[in-house]
Design a protein around this motif. Structure first.
Motif, short mmCIF file in Angstrom:
data_model
loop_
_atom_site.label_atom_id
_atom_site.label_comp_id
_atom_site.label_asym_id
_atom_site.label_seq_id
_atom_site.Cartn_x
_atom_site.Cartn_y
_atom_site.Cartn_z
N ASP A 1 0.83 -1.20 0.00
CA ASP A 1 0.00 0.00 0.00
C ASP A 1 0.87 1.25 0.00
OD1 ASP A 1 0.95 0.38 2.60
OD2 ASP A 1 -0.96 -0.07 3.58
N GLU A 2 0.25 2.41 0.12
CA GLU A 2 0.97 3.67 -0.03
C GLU A 2 1.90 3.98 1.14
OE1 GLU A 2 -1.73 6.97 -0.29
OE2 GLU A 2 -3.10 6.05 1.11
N LYS A 3 1.85 3.20 2.18
CA LYS A 3 2.81 3.34 3.27
C LYS A 3 3.92 2.29 3.18
CE LYS A 3 -0.39 5.45 6.56
NZ LYS A 3 0.23 6.79 6.44
N GLY A 4 3.90 1.52 2.09
CA GLY A 4 4.91 0.49 1.89
C GLY A 4 4.63 -0.79 2.63
N ARG A 5 3.46 -0.89 3.24
CA ARG A 5 3.11 -2.10 3.99
C ARG A 5 2.71 -3.21 3.03
NH1 ARG A 5 -0.92 1.19 7.93
NH2 ARG A 5 -1.84 1.45 5.85
N ILE A 6 3.19 -4.42 3.31
CA ILE A 6 2.84 -5.58 2.49
C ILE A 6 1.40 -5.97 2.80
CG2 ILE A 6 3.38 -7.96 1.91
CD1 ILE A 6 6.27 -7.37 2.89
N LEU A 7 0.54 -5.92 1.79
CA LEU A 7 -0.85 -6.30 1.95
C LEU A 7 -1.07 -7.77 1.63
CD1 LEU A 7 -2.68 -3.26 0.28
CD2 LEU A 7 -2.20 -3.64 2.71
N TYR A 8 -0.51 -8.21 0.50
CA TYR A 8 -0.65 -9.59 0.05
C TYR A 8 0.68 -10.05 -0.52
CZ TYR A 8 -5.59 -8.20 0.02
OH TYR A 8 -6.82 -7.72 0.36
N SER A 9 0.89 -11.36 -0.45
CA SER A 9 2.11 -11.91 -1.04
C SER A 9 1.90 -13.37 -1.41
CB SER A 9 3.29 -11.78 -0.08
OG SER A 9 3.05 -12.52 1.10
N ALA A 10 2.72 -13.83 -2.31
CA ALA A 10 2.83 -15.24 -2.65
C ALA A 10 4.31 -15.53 -2.68
CB ALA A 10 2.19 -15.54 -4.00
N GLY A 11 4.76 -16.53 -1.96
CA GLY A 11 6.19 -16.71 -1.82
C GLY A 11 6.76 -15.65 -0.90
N ASP A 12 8.04 -15.39 -1.05
CA ASP A 12 8.75 -14.52 -0.12
C ASP A 12 8.79 -13.07 -0.62
OD1 ASP A 12 10.36 -13.36 1.77
OD2 ASP A 12 12.18 -14.45 1.20
N PRO A 13 8.07 -12.14 0.01
CA PRO A 13 8.11 -10.74 -0.44
C PRO A 13 9.42 -10.04 -0.11
CG PRO A 13 6.82 -10.92 1.57
CD PRO A 13 7.17 -12.32 1.16
N GLU A 14 10.27 -10.69 0.70
CA GLU A 14 11.58 -10.13 1.04
C GLU A 14 12.67 -10.60 0.08
OE1 GLU A 14 12.23 -8.00 3.39
OE2 GLU A 14 10.48 -8.05 4.71
N HIS A 15 12.30 -11.44 -0.89
CA HIS A 15 13.32 -12.00 -1.78
C HIS A 15 14.12 -10.89 -2.46
CE1 HIS A 15 15.39 -14.62 -4.52
NE2 HIS A 15 14.92 -13.94 -5.55
N LEU A 16 15.43 -10.92 -2.30
CA LEU A 16 16.31 -9.92 -2.88
C LEU A 16 16.39 -10.13 -4.38
CD1 LEU A 16 18.07 -7.56 -1.84
CD2 LEU A 16 19.99 -9.16 -1.78
N THR A 17 16.01 -9.10 -5.15
CA THR A 17 15.80 -9.26 -6.58
C THR A 17 16.50 -8.16 -7.36
OG1 THR A 17 13.60 -10.18 -6.10
CG2 THR A 17 14.02 -9.47 -8.36
#
Length: 338
Positions: free
Chosen positions: A27-43
C-alpha cells in the motif's frame, strides 16, 4: 529462497511444467498487503530499473536541453525492441545531442523484435549499438553527463557521478539505506541493483503516485517519466509486448526486466505490485499479471483482455491446434504484519 508455484502448464491433461516465483503487493505506506512466496526475496531489478535510472536525467530536463520530442525522451526508460520507429528516434537523439553511436557502452546487437531483426538481416545490415534494447537509457545518461560537464566516456563506471546519483535516488525512492543495496553489472554493461521484492513494488507505486515522493525535484522527475511512458507506450517495448500493453492503461506504471522481474504501480488504487519468476520466464508474465489484477478486482477489463490476447492461456502446437493450457495457481495471502 522461498518461492511458490505461480503458473502450471498442462499438455494433454498432464502437468508438464511449473514456474515458481514470488509476488508482493504493497500500500501507499509500503506495507505488504498480500504476497505469494517470499516478499523479502532480494531481486535484481534489471531493466525494471530504467524508469528510476532515468530520474537524474529528467531532473535536469535533459530532454528540453537538447530539444527532444516526447517519443524520444520516453526511450530513456525503454527496453525498445528495435522496430524501425525506435531506431529513427534514436538516430534523431544522437543527432540532437551530438553523441556518437560508438560512445554508447552497450554492445552491438540486432533488434529483439523478430520481424525487425529479420528486416535487418534481409538488408544485410551489421549489428549496431542503437539496436541494443538499452541504447535509449545509455544515450540519456551520456547526454546528462555532457550537460553536467562530467566525463562522457566513463559514464558506465560505478564511481561515475551519474551512477552514484542513480543509486542515491533509488535508495531514496525505495526508502532503504544506500549501503544495503547490492550491485552487479547488467547485460548492457551498466551497474544494476537489487532490492527486496516488496521495495520494488513500493518504488513502482511511487512512480505511479509521485505525490508520495517528498523531494520536489524527484517528484516532478518521476511524474514526467511516468507520463511519457503512458503517452508513448510502444516506445517502451514494441507493438507486441507486455510493457507496452500495460502502459496503454493510463492508470498503470509498469516495467519489466530480464530474468522474470516485473513492477507495476496502480494510480487510483494506490497499490504497488512486484513479481519474480524464478526461472526467468517472461512468457508467463501476462498470465500472472492478469491473474493478480483479477484477484484485486481491477475494473479495467480491457487491460486484462489485452494481456490474455498477447499470451493466451491456451497452449497450441506449431500448427495452431490447442494441446494444453497454463493456469495461475498462486494464492495471494494477506500479510500477518501490523
Amino acid at each position: 529462497m522461498r518461492f511458490t508455484p505461480l503458473v502450471e502448464e498442462y499438455r494433454g491433461g498432464v502437468l508438464e511444467n511449473v514456474h515458481y516465483g514470488a509476488v508482493s503487493i504493497v500500500d501507499e505506506k509500503g506495507r505488504i498487503l498480500y504476497s505469494a512466496g517470499d516478499p523479502e526475496h532480494l531481486t535484481f531489478l534489471r531493466s525494471a530499473a530504467k524508469p528510476f535510472q532515468a530520474l537524474p536525467v529528467m531532473k535536469r530536463k535533459v530532454d528540453e536541453v537538447y530539444g527532444l520530442t516526447g517519443q524520444e525522451a520516453a526511450l530513456f526508460a525503454a527496453s525498445h525492441r528495435g522496430e524501425r520507429f525506435h531506431i529513427d528516434a534514436l538516430e534523431s537523439m544522437l543527432l540532437k545531442t551530438g553523441i556518437k553511436e560508438e560512445g554508447l557502452h552497450c554492445c552491438e546487437s540486432y533488434p529483439l523484435n523478430e520481424d525487425a531483426k529479420a528486416e535487418r538481416h534481409r538488408d544485410r545490415e551489421p549489428k549496431r549499438r542503437i539496436f541494443h534494447n538499452c541504447s535509449g537509457k545509455h544515450t540519456g545518461l551520456i547526454a546528462l553527463s555532457k550537460h553536467m560537464g562530467w566525463d562522457e566516456r566513463t559514464y558506465y563506471e560505478p564511481e561515475h557521478p551519474v551512477q552514484k546519483e542513480i543509486v542515491e535516488t533509488l535508495a531514496y525512492i525505495a526508502e532503504v539505506p544506500e549501503a544495503s543495496i547490492p550491485q552487479g553489472i547488467d547485460g548492457c554493461g551498466l551497474p544494476i541493483f537489487a532490492l527486496p521484492l516488496h521495495k520494488i513494488a513500493y518504488s513502482f507505486l511511487k512512480l505511479a503516485c509521485p505525490d508520495l515522493i517528498e523531494d520536489k525535484e524527484t517528484r516532478e522527475a518521476a511524474a514526467r517519466i511516468a507520463r511519457l511512458m503512458n503517452e508513448y507506450p510502444d516506445m517502451i517495448a514494441d507493438t507486441r509486448f507486455v510493457c507496452s500493453e500495460l502502459l496503454k492503461d493510463p492508470n498503470l506504471s509498469a516495467k519489466g526486466g530480464a530474468k522474470g522481474v516485473y513492477g507495476i504501480g496502480l494510480r487510483n488504487e494506490r497499490l504497488g505490485i512486484s513479481l519474480k519468476v524464478s526461472d526467468g520466464s517472461e512468457q508467463v508474465w501476462p498470465c500472472i499479471i492478469a491473474s493478480i489484477l483479477e484477484r484485486l478486482g481491477y475494473s479495467n477489463q480491457e487491460t486484462i483482455n489485452r494481456l490474455y490476447k498477447l499470451v493466451p492461456n491456451s497452449i497450441v502446437n506449431d500448427g495452431g491446434t490447442e494441446v494444453g493450457e497454463r493456469r495461475a495457481v498462486f494464492e495471494l495471502k494477506p500479510s500477518s504484519r501490523e
